[in-house]
Design a protein around this motif. Structure first.
Motif, PDB file in Angstrom:
ATOM      1  N   ASP A   8      -9.753   5.822  13.713  1.00  0.00           N
ATOM      2  CA  ASP A   8     -10.150   4.446  13.386  1.00  0.00           C
ATOM      3  C   ASP A   8     -10.989   3.846  14.507  1.00  0.00           C
ATOM      4  O   ASP A   8     -12.004   3.180  14.254  1.00  0.00           O
ATOM      5  N   GLU A   9     -10.560   4.060  15.750  1.00  0.00           N
ATOM      6  CA  GLU A   9     -11.290   3.524  16.899  1.00  0.00           C
ATOM      7  C   GLU A   9     -12.669   4.152  17.019  1.00  0.00           C
ATOM      8  O   GLU A   9     -13.654   3.469  17.302  1.00  0.00           O
ATOM      9  N   MET A  10     -12.761   5.466  16.803  1.00  0.00           N
ATOM     10  CA  MET A  10     -14.049   6.150  16.848  1.00  0.00           C
ATOM     11  C   MET A  10     -14.988   5.566  15.800  1.00  0.00           C
ATOM     12  O   MET A  10     -16.132   5.227  16.087  1.00  0.00           O
ATOM     13  N   GLU A  11     -14.474   5.423  14.594  1.00  0.00           N
ATOM     14  CA  GLU A  11     -15.285   4.893  13.507  1.00  0.00           C
ATOM     15  C   GLU A  11     -15.727   3.462  13.803  1.00  0.00           C
ATOM     16  O   GLU A  11     -16.890   3.107  13.607  1.00  0.00           O
ATOM     17  N   GLU A  12     -14.817   2.651  14.303  1.00  0.00           N
ATOM     18  CA  GLU A  12     -15.144   1.257  14.621  1.00  0.00           C
ATOM     19  C   GLU A  12     -16.213   1.177  15.714  1.00  0.00           C
ATOM     20  O   GLU A  12     -17.161   0.397  15.606  1.00  0.00           O
ATOM     21  N   ASP A  13     -16.081   2.000  16.746  1.00  0.00           N
ATOM     22  CA  ASP A  13     -17.067   2.007  17.832  1.00  0.00           C
ATOM     23  C   ASP A  13     -18.459   2.360  17.324  1.00  0.00           C
ATOM     24  O   ASP A  13     -19.443   1.697  17.648  1.00  0.00           O
ATOM     25  N   ILE A  14     -18.532   3.396  16.514  1.00  0.00           N
ATOM     26  CA  ILE A  14     -19.834   3.842  16.016  1.00  0.00           C
ATOM     27  C   ILE A  14     -20.416   2.823  15.036  1.00  0.00           C
ATOM     28  O   ILE A  14     -21.598   2.486  15.094  1.00  0.00           O
ATOM     29  N   ARG A  15     -19.589   2.293  14.143  1.00  0.00           N
ATOM     30  CA  ARG A  15     -20.079   1.289  13.196  1.00  0.00           C
ATOM     31  C   ARG A  15     -20.556   0.025  13.916  1.00  0.00           C
ATOM     32  O   ARG A  15     -21.547  -0.580  13.520  1.00  0.00           O
ATOM     33  N   THR A  16     -19.853  -0.373  14.986  1.00  0.00           N
ATOM     34  CA  THR A  16     -20.258  -1.549  15.757  1.00  0.00           C
ATOM     35  C   THR A  16     -21.653  -1.351  16.322  1.00  0.00           C
ATOM     36  O   THR A  16     -22.511  -2.232  16.227  1.00  0.00           O
ATOM     37  N   VAL A  17     -21.895  -0.187  16.883  1.00  0.00           N
ATOM     38  CA  VAL A  17     -23.208   0.110  17.454  1.00  0.00           C
ATOM     39  C   VAL A  17     -24.276   0.122  16.355  1.00  0.00           C
ATOM     40  O   VAL A  17     -25.347  -0.462  16.506  1.00  0.00           O
ATOM     41  N   LEU A  18     -23.984   0.771  15.247  1.00  0.00           N
ATOM     42  CA  LEU A  18     -24.963   0.854  14.159  1.00  0.00           C
ATOM     43  C   LEU A  18     -25.233  -0.512  13.531  1.00  0.00           C
ATOM     44  O   LEU A  18     -26.360  -0.795  13.118  1.00  0.00           O
ATOM     45  N   ASN A  19     -24.225  -1.363  13.454  1.00  0.00           N
ATOM     46  CA  ASN A  19     -24.407  -2.692  12.863  1.00  0.00           C
ATOM     47  C   ASN A  19     -25.229  -3.620  13.737  1.00  0.00           C
ATOM     48  O   ASN A  19     -25.718  -4.636  13.268  1.00  0.00           O
ATOM     49  N   ARG A  20     -25.380  -3.284  15.006  1.00  0.00           N
ATOM     50  CA  ARG A  20     -26.188  -4.102  15.910  1.00  0.00           C
ATOM     51  C   ARG A  20     -27.675  -3.809  15.805  1.00  0.00           C
ATOM     52  O   ARG A  20     -28.473  -4.462  16.453  1.00  0.00           O
TER      53      ARG A  20
END
Length: 132
Positions: free
Chosen positions: A6-18
């Motif tokens: 979950d943390e890995m996915e959240e980190d990557i999605r946060t970067v991509l959403n920026r």
């Protein structure tokens, strides 16, 4: 493991959403998205080398593959009738499967080989190859 995934996915999605919404060429957008995707992976290289490279922990690989498929699907939708797969008659789902599998394979090989190329170099060349 679920929490780490979950943390890995959240980190990557946060970067991509920026990523900024702009009118740059698709190739520039693809390269920027790929660099943004690779940044958190490079920052946590030891972790990713273990979960993707040496052990291929299924939960992490499946989550990353799902995110890559979503990212590629968005790109395919954005290019519309201008995309290579549309012009060549390749069904959208096959283009997504191929693109996400090639990308995860490249990321795993990059990590296993101790990231011999910079993020920008890898992103540029992967983007060039995906245009062929």
């Amino acid at each position: 493991m679920e929490k780490l995934a979950d943390e890995m996915e959240e980190d990557i999605r946060t970067v991509l959403n920026r990523l900024p919404e702009n009118d740059d060429s698709i190739e520039e957008i693809d390269s920027l998205m790929l660099v943004s995707l690779l940044e958190p992976i490079a920052e946590n290289a030891k972790f990713y080398k273990i979960i993707l490279g040496s052990r291929r922990t299924p939960i992490f690989t499946e989550r990353l593959l799902k995110m890559l498929s979503e990212m590629i699907a968005l790109r395919v939708d954005k290019t519309g009738s201008d995309s290579l797969h549309t012009r060549s008659g390749v069904p959208k789902d096959i283009a997504i499967w191929y693109g996400s599998s090639a990308l995860i394979g490249t990321i795993v090989a990059w990590i296993k080989n101790d990231m011999p190329y910079t993020l920008l170099f890898l992103a540029k060349h992967f983007t060039m190859m995906s245009r062929k």
